[in-house]
Write an enzyme that holds these catalytic residues in place. Structure first.
Site, PDB file in Angstrom:
ATOM      1  N   HIS B  48      -2.991   1.584  -3.912  1.00 55.91           N
ATOM      2  CA  HIS B  48      -2.983   0.147  -4.155  1.00 55.91           C
ATOM      3  C   HIS B  48      -4.401  -0.409  -4.260  1.00 55.91           C
ATOM      4  O   HIS B  48      -4.684  -1.259  -5.105  1.00 55.91           O
ATOM      5  CB  HIS B  48      -2.235  -0.541  -3.001  1.00 55.91           C
ATOM      6  CG  HIS B  48      -1.996  -1.993  -3.199  1.00 55.91           C
ATOM      7  ND1 HIS B  48      -0.929  -2.465  -3.937  1.00 55.91           N
ATOM      8  CD2 HIS B  48      -2.675  -3.074  -2.771  1.00 55.91           C
ATOM      9  CE1 HIS B  48      -0.965  -3.785  -3.941  1.00 55.91           C
ATOM     10  NE2 HIS B  48      -2.017  -4.180  -3.256  1.00 55.91           N
ATOM     11  N   HIS B  94       4.532  -7.635  -5.603  1.00 55.72           N
ATOM     12  CA  HIS B  94       4.852  -7.493  -4.185  1.00 55.72           C
ATOM     13  C   HIS B  94       6.228  -6.849  -4.095  1.00 55.72           C
ATOM     14  O   HIS B  94       7.153  -7.376  -3.494  1.00 55.72           O
ATOM     15  CB  HIS B  94       4.793  -8.849  -3.461  1.00 55.72           C
ATOM     16  CG  HIS B  94       3.910  -8.799  -2.261  1.00 55.72           C
ATOM     17  ND1 HIS B  94       4.125  -9.512  -1.124  1.00 55.72           N
ATOM     18  CD2 HIS B  94       2.783  -8.082  -2.029  1.00 55.72           C
ATOM     19  CE1 HIS B  94       3.171  -9.254  -0.242  1.00 55.72           C
ATOM     20  NE2 HIS B  94       2.350  -8.391  -0.769  1.00 55.72           N
ATOM     21  N   GLY B 529      -5.544  -7.746 -13.509  1.00 56.22           N
ATOM     22  CA  GLY B 529      -4.283  -7.024 -13.436  1.00 56.22           C
ATOM     23  C   GLY B 529      -4.109  -6.324 -12.118  1.00 56.22           C
ATOM     24  O   GLY B 529      -4.919  -6.441 -11.200  1.00 56.22           O
ATOM     25  N   SER B 532       1.081  -1.077  -9.704  1.00 57.27           N
ATOM     26  CA  SER B 532       2.010  -0.761  -8.627  1.00 57.27           C
ATOM     27  C   SER B 532       2.717   0.538  -8.975  1.00 57.27           C
ATOM     28  O   SER B 532       3.546   0.577  -9.892  1.00 57.27           O
ATOM     29  CB  SER B 532       3.020  -1.905  -8.461  1.00 57.27           C
ATOM     30  OG  SER B 532       4.025  -1.523  -7.546  1.00 57.27           O
TER      31      SER B 532
END
Lengths: 231, 737
Positions: B48, B94, B529, B532
Site C-alpha cells: 500500500h 478503502h 492515484g 489497491s
C-alpha cells in the site's frame, strides 16, 4: 437589514446562507463565533445555519443550544429581534428552548437530500411576506433528523395560533402520504415562535436562490427579510 | 537502542515482510532492527505504501501537460484551471476496511481523501465515489451497500462537502471483496499550494488534530494482504472516522496556512506518523527526530511501536516557521484541536524516534522510502477473446422488452437510493447533480465550473485489459465532454487481485498500458492515484477495476448540456460509428445470460474527433440534450434521456447493416446521442460530414412514449417506474429479512 450568522464548530452551511442574505440585502452579514457573548450592535436578524454543530454528537443541536452566544440570541429574541434557524439551526432553536417540540430521526432512518415542495403558511410575517398565501415552493432538504414531533397540546397550540410556517407537500400542494419525507407530525417543515419573530425550518431555502442551481423559490424568504427591515 | 522484544522469523512474517525483504533490512542497517523499527519497515514497505509491485509500471504513465502543476508523488495532483486558480484532486480506495466494517471503512475512506486534498491548501468542493459490490443475491451485499452508503454520507454530509457523482455496480466477483473508491476535489489559488517537503534544520515538527489511539495499527499491512474467512477478525484494524474533528481540522489548517507560517504539511494517513514524518524529511533531504512523549494520546501507556503505527484519523503533521509557533497554536486552540511540537528537523538524514529518553528507532530516512523493495513481477498476457458476431445471436425477447428489463437491472437501474443519502447540494454550486454524465460544480461565484466523473467498465478490463484500460479513460473523457467540459486530467484508482499471480499481474500491466495510451492520445494526463492490490478472497480475484476519476473545466457553467430530452420536435442525432459490438455488452450478459466475447475496441482518434465535435456544438449552444452511449448502448442512452424529463421520442432510423438488437444494444465506443433544434439538424449533419464525424438522424423528440422501429411504444413513465424501483425494492426487501 443587519444580519449576523452564528458559526458553531461543525456548522457547514453558513456560507450558503451568507450568500443568500448578501444577494437579497446587498451586503454580507457578519459571522459570529459561538464562544462570543454578544451580538454586534444593531443586529436585526440572527441566523443559526445548517450543519452538524459539535458533530451532532450527544443529540442534534443539544450542545450548540448551550453555547455561550445562545444567551445573547435568547435575549435578542425576547426583545422581539428576528431569529432564523435552518436545519441544524432549527434543531438548536428547539434545544435552546426558543421553539417547542423536537426533531427526531427521519421515519425512513436515512439521511435524505433532495428537492422538496413546501406549502407556505401565513404571509404576514417578516419571513414570508414575499410569498403568497398557500404558495407551493420547491426547495432542498438535506437532513437525517428532521422528523418534527411535539405533544398533542403543543401541536394544537401551533395550529390554533397559525404558527406552522411551512408544510411538506407534493408539486400540486397536496399534503400527506409520500409528500412527507421524514414523518413530521402534521407535515410540519417549519414553525414560528408565539410572537412570530423566531422561525425554525428544516428545508434549505438558501440553496434555491439561482435559476442555474435548482431554481429561485428560496429567494422569497430572504427578500421578505430584506423588506422587513425597510418596513 | 532499546528493544524488549526478540525479532523472530514468525514476528517478521506477521509484519507482512518476506524473508528476502527482511534480509534487505539487515543489509541496509547492518544490525537486527528493534521491534519499533520492524514496525516502521513493515509500514513503509508494504504494498500500500511502497507500491513495490506497481511502481515499475506506473512510471510509464503520462503525467505531464502545460496545465499540470503537480503530478503523482504528493498528497494529491494539482492542475491549473485558469484565472489564477488550481484544482487539487485524488481518488483512493478503502476496500478492505469497508468489507470488514462497511460504515467506518467508508467514512475513513472519505476522510482520508479529503485530508489529502486540504493538506495541499485546497478547500474541498466536491466528492465522488465508485462502488463495486458482489452479486445482489449474496447474503452480505445488502448489509455492505447499506453500511458503505451510510458511511460515505455520514462523513461527507457532516464535513460539509457535496457528494456529486460516481458509479455503483454489482458482480459476483466482488462477493468477498467490495470496492470503495473515494475521490475528493478541491480548489486553491494556484500560487498557494502547500507541499510535504520539509526545509530548514531545527524547525519544529508539529502534531495537529485528533489524539492518537490504538486504532488502525497495521491497517496498511492488512490492506496489502488477501482475505480469507477469518478476515472479519481484523475488525480492530479498521479506524473510526470523526467528520466533526475533520471539519475543525480543515478550518484550522486553512486559517493557519493563510498566516504564512506553514513550511511543509503532510496528513497522517496510511501508516500514520511513520509515513508522514519520513516523507516530509526524505523529500526535503533532512533528518527527523521525534520525541513520542509529546504525542497527544487518547490512551495511557501507548508504546513507541503503537504510536508509530497507529492510523487514528484526523491528524496532520507540519513543519512550522519557529517564529510563528505561538500564532499557530492559538489558531488550533481556538478550534479546540490538539497542537504539540513533537520533534524537529535535523541535518543527519536519520529518522530518530525517542521515547522516555531512549532511542527506539534510528534509521536512514531516505533509504526507508527509496530502498523499499521493487518488484518486476512475472506476468502473462490475458488471452484474447473472440469477437461475437451479432448475426449469430438470436435475441430471447423483443427489443422493447429487453429495454424495459435492462433499465431495471442492478447495474443500469437508477442509483437515486444511494445519492439521495449524500448531501449533493451543500455549498450551493451544484449545477449538474448526480444522475447525469458528469457532475458540474461551479467554482466559487463562477462563471467557471468543474466537470467531474468516475468511470471504469470492469468486465471489459477482464476480457481485454488493454482495451479496458483505454475504455475507462475514454469514457471519463467522454462524460466530461458530454456536459460541455474540456477534459484536463485524471486520477486513477487501480484495484486488482494478487500481483504475485502472473495472470493478475498481466491484467495490471495490460490496463496500465491501455490507460497510458488513451491518456496520451486524449491529452488527459494522470496527476494522482492509488493502487489497491490483493483484492482477493479465498484465492479468487475481483474483476480488474482501474477506476478513472476525470476532471475538466466548463468555461461558463450557464453553457452546459444535460441528458434530458427538452422540446417536442427536436431532432435526435447519433454521433459516432456503430458496428453493433455485442461482446461483453450488458445486453449479452443480462438478456442472453452470456458473459463473453471481446469488448468493444476504442478508436482514440475517433474518440477525440467525435468528442471535440460534440463539445463544439454544446459550447455554441446548438444542443438541447446530450448523452454519451456506454453500458447498454444506444437503447439505454435513449431511455435515459427520455426518463430524465418524461418526454418520449420516435426513432425512425437505426444504424444500418446490422440486426436491430446490435444497433440498439451494441456498446461501440466514441458515441453520443444529441438532440438539436429541427432547424439546425441538417446544418449539423453537414458539418459532421465535413469534420469526418459519423452522424445519423435517428428520429424526433415528442410524446410520452419511446417508440423504436418495429416495436410497440414503451411508456416513459413505466420505464421510469421500473428504473427507479429496483434498488429501493431490493434494499427494503433485504432489510426485512
Amino acid at each position: 437589514m443587519k444580519a449576523a450568522v452564528v458559526v458553531f464548530p461543525g456548522s457547514n452551511r453558513e456560507g450558503d446562507v451568507i450568500r443568500a442574505l448578501h444577494q437579497a440585502t446587498g451586503h454580507a452579514p457578519q459571522k459570529i463565533w459561538h464562544a462570543d457573548h454578544e451580538l454586534p450592535q444593531g443586529t436585526d436578524l440572527v441566523v443559526l445555519p445548517g450543519g452538524f454543530s459539535y458533530g451532532d454528537y450527544l443529540r442534534c443541536g443539544a450542545i450548540a443550544g448551550r453555547a455561550a452566544i445562545m444567551d445573547a440570541v435568547r435575549a435578542h429574541a425576547a426583545k422581539g429581534g428576528l431569529v432564523l434557524g435552518i436545519c441544524n439551526g432549527f434543531q438548536i432553536l428547539v434545544e435552546s428552548g426558543l421553539l417547542p417540540g423536537v426533531l427526531m430521526r427521519n421515519a425512513g432512518l436515512k439521511f435524505i437530500c433532495k428537492m422538496q415542495h413546501l406549502k407556505v403558511g401565513r404571509t404576514d410575517t417578516a419571513f414570508t411576506s414575499a410569498y403568497t398565501d398557500g404558495q407551493v415552493i420547491k426547495v432542498a432538504i438535506a437532513h437525517g433528523e428532521g422528523n418534527y414531533i411535539a405533544d398533542e397540546e403543543t401541536l394544537k397550540r401551533l395550529e390554533g395560533e397559525n404558527r406552522v410556517a411551512f408544510r411538506y407537500c407534493d408539486a400540486q400542494g397536496k399534503l400527506g402520504g409520500d409528500a412527507n419525507p421524514n414523518g413530521s407530525l402534521n407535515d410540519i417543515a417549519g414553525i414560528y415562535s408565539d410572537r412570530l419573530n423566531v422561525l425554525g425550518m428544516m428545508p434549505h431555502p438558501e440553496n434555491l436562490i439561482e435559476h442555474l442551481v435548482g431554481g429561485i423559490d428560496g429567494r422569497g424568504l430572504f427578500d421578505s427579510l430584506a423588506k422587513a427591515r425597510a418596513a | 537502542m532499546k528493544n524488549d522484544i526478540a525479532i523472530t522469523p514468525e514476528l517478521v512474517a506477521q509484519h507482512g515482510l518476506k524473508p528476502d525483504e527482511y534480509q534487505r533490512i539487515l543489509d541496509l542497517i547492518g544490525r537486527t532492527p528493534t521491534f519499533t523499527e520492524l514496525g516502521i519497515f513493515s509500514a513503509m514497505w508494504n504494498e500500500h505504501c511502497s507500491y513495490k509491485s506497481s511502481r515499475l509500471h506506473l512510471k510509464t504513465l503520462p503525467t505531464k501537460a502545460p496545465w499540470v502543476i503537480q503530478g503523482p508523488g504528493e498528497n494529491a495532483g494539482v492542475i491549473d484551471i485558469g484565472d489564477g486558480m488550481a484544482c487539487i484532486f485524488k481518488m483512493e480506495s478503502h476496500n478492505h476496511p469497508s468489507f470488514i466494517e462497511p460504515y467506518q471503512g467508508a467514512t475513513t475512506g472519505v476522510g482520508g481523501i479529503l485530508r489529502d486534498v486540504f493538506t495541499m491548501g485546497a478547500r474541498p468542493i466536491a466528492c465522488l465515489n465508485a462502488l463495486r459490490f458482489g452479486d445482489p443475491s449474496h447474503p452480505k451485499v445488502h448489509h455492505l451497500v447499506s453500511g458503505v452508503v451510510a458511511g460515505i454520507g455520514g462523513y461527507g454530509n457532516s464535513f460539509g462537502v457535496p457528494t456529486v457523482g460516481g458509479q455503483t455496480g454489482f458482480h459476483t466477483r466482488y462477493d468477498g471483496n467490495n470496492l470503495v473508491n473515494a475521490m475528493a476535489v478541491g480548489i486553491a489559488k494556484a500560487d498557494e499550494i502547500f507541499y510535504a517537503k520539509a526545509t530548514g534544520v531545527g524547525n519544529p515538527i508539529v502534531y495537529l488534530g485528533s489524539k492518537t489511539g490504538r486504532d488502525g495499527i497495521h491497517g496498511a499491512t492488512m490492506a496489502s494482504a488477501e482475505f480469507d474467512d477469518a478476515s472479519e477478525e481484523k475488525r480492530p484494524t479498521v479506524q473510526v472516522g470523526d467528520p466533526f474533528a475533520e471539519k475543525l481540522l480543515l478550518e484550522a489548517c486553512l486559517e493557519l496556512m493563510r498566516t504564512g507560517s506553514v513550511i511543509a504539511i503532510q496528513d497522517m494517513g496510511a501508516a500514520g506518523l511513520t509515513c508522514s514524518a519520513v516523507e516530509m524529511g526524505a523529500k526535503g533531504d533532512l533528518g527527523i527526530e521525534l520525541d513520542l512523549e509529546k504525542v497527544p494520546c487518547r490512551e495511557e501507556g501507548m508504546s513507541a511501536y503503537e504510536m508509530m503505527l497507529s492510523e487514528s484519523q484526523e491528524r496532520m503533521l507540519m513543519v512550522l516557521d519557529p517564529a510563528r509557533e505561538k500564532e499557530a497554536e492559538a489558531i488550533f486552540r481556538k478550534w479546540g484541536l490538539d497542537f504539540a511540537v513533537i520533534g524537529k528537523t535535523t541535518d543527519t538524514l536519520r529518522f530518530v524516534v525517542k521515547h522516555h529518553g531512549e532511542v527506539m528507532a534510528d534509521l536512514p530516512i531516505k533509504e526507508l522510502g527509496d530502498e523499499a523493495p521493487l518488484y518486476d513481477r512475472p506476468w502473462v498476457e490475458t488471452p484474447r477473446q473472440q469477437r461475437i458476431a451479432a448475426e449469430t445471436i438470436t435475441p430471447p425477447m423483443n427489443n422493447a422488452d429487453a429495454l424495459k428489463k435492462l433499465v431495471a437491472t442492478p447495474d443500469l437501474c437508477s442509483k437515486r437510493w444511494i445519492w439521495e443519502q449524500y448531501d449533493h447540494l451543500i455549498l450551493g454550486n451544484t449545477v449538474a447533480a448526480p444522475g447525469g454524465d458528469a457532475a458540474i460544480v461551479r467554482v466559487e461565484d463562477g462563471p467557471k465550473g468543474l466537470a467531474l466523473t468516475a468511470d471504469v467498465t470492469p468486465r471489459y478490463c477482464e476480457a481485454d485489459p488493454f482495451e479496458g484500460g483505454k475504455q475507462a479513460v475514454a469514457e471519463a473523457w467522454r462524460n466530461i465532454t458530454a456536459v460541455g467540459g474540456q477534459p484536463l486530467a485524471l486520477t486513477d484508482n487501480l484495484n486488482f487481485g494478487n500481483p504475485e499471480r502472473p495472470e493478475i499481474m498481466g491484467q495490471f500491466v495490460g490496463c496500465i498500458k491501455g490507460i497510458g495510451e488513451a491518456a496520451r492520445a486524449l491529452d488527459f494526463p494522470i496527476v494522482s492515484g492509488n493502487v489497491s492490490l490483493y483484492n482477493e478472497t479465498n484465492g479468487r480475484g475481483i474483476l480488474p477495476t482501474p477506476t478513472i476519476g476525470g476532471v475538466g473545466t466548463v468555461k461558463d457553467v450557464e453553457v452546459h448540456a444535460v441528458a434530458a430530452f427538452r422540446k417536442d420536435g427536436d431532432v435526435i442525432l447519433l454521433i459516432g460509428d456503430t458496428q453493433g459490438w455485442l461482446g461483453q455488452s450488458v445486453w449479452l450478459r443480462d438478456i442472453c445470460g452470456r458473459e463473453e466475447g471481446a469488448p468493444p475496441p476504442v478508436d482514440l482518434a475517433a474518440e477525440r474527433r467525435n468528442g471535440d465535435f460534440v463539445r463544439g456544438l454544446i459550447q455554441a449552444k446548438r444542443t438541447a440534450s446530450v448523452h454519451d452511449c456506454s453500458d447498454g448502448g444506444l437503447g439505454i442512452a435513449l431511455a435515459e434521456m427520455a426518463m430524465a424529463s418524461g418526454k418520449g421520442a420516435t426513432i425512425e432510423t437505426l444504424p444500418a447493416n446490422m440486426p436491430a438488437h446490435a444497433a440498439l444494444f451494441g456498446e461501440d465506443q466514441a458515441r453520443y446521442v444529441v438532440a438539436v433544434a429541427a432547424s439546425d439538424a441538417n446544418a449539423i449533419l453537414a458539418e459532421a460530414k465535413a469534420a469526418g464525424v459519423p452522424a445519423l438522424r435517428l428520429g424526433l423528440v415528442g410524446g410520452t412514449a419511446l417508440t423504436l422501429p418495429g416495436e410497440a411504444p414503451i411508456s416513459v413513465a413505466e420505464l421510469k417506474t421500473a428504473h427507479e424501483g429496483w434498488l429501493p425494492t431490493y434494499m427494503a426487501a433485504q432489510a426485512g429479512n
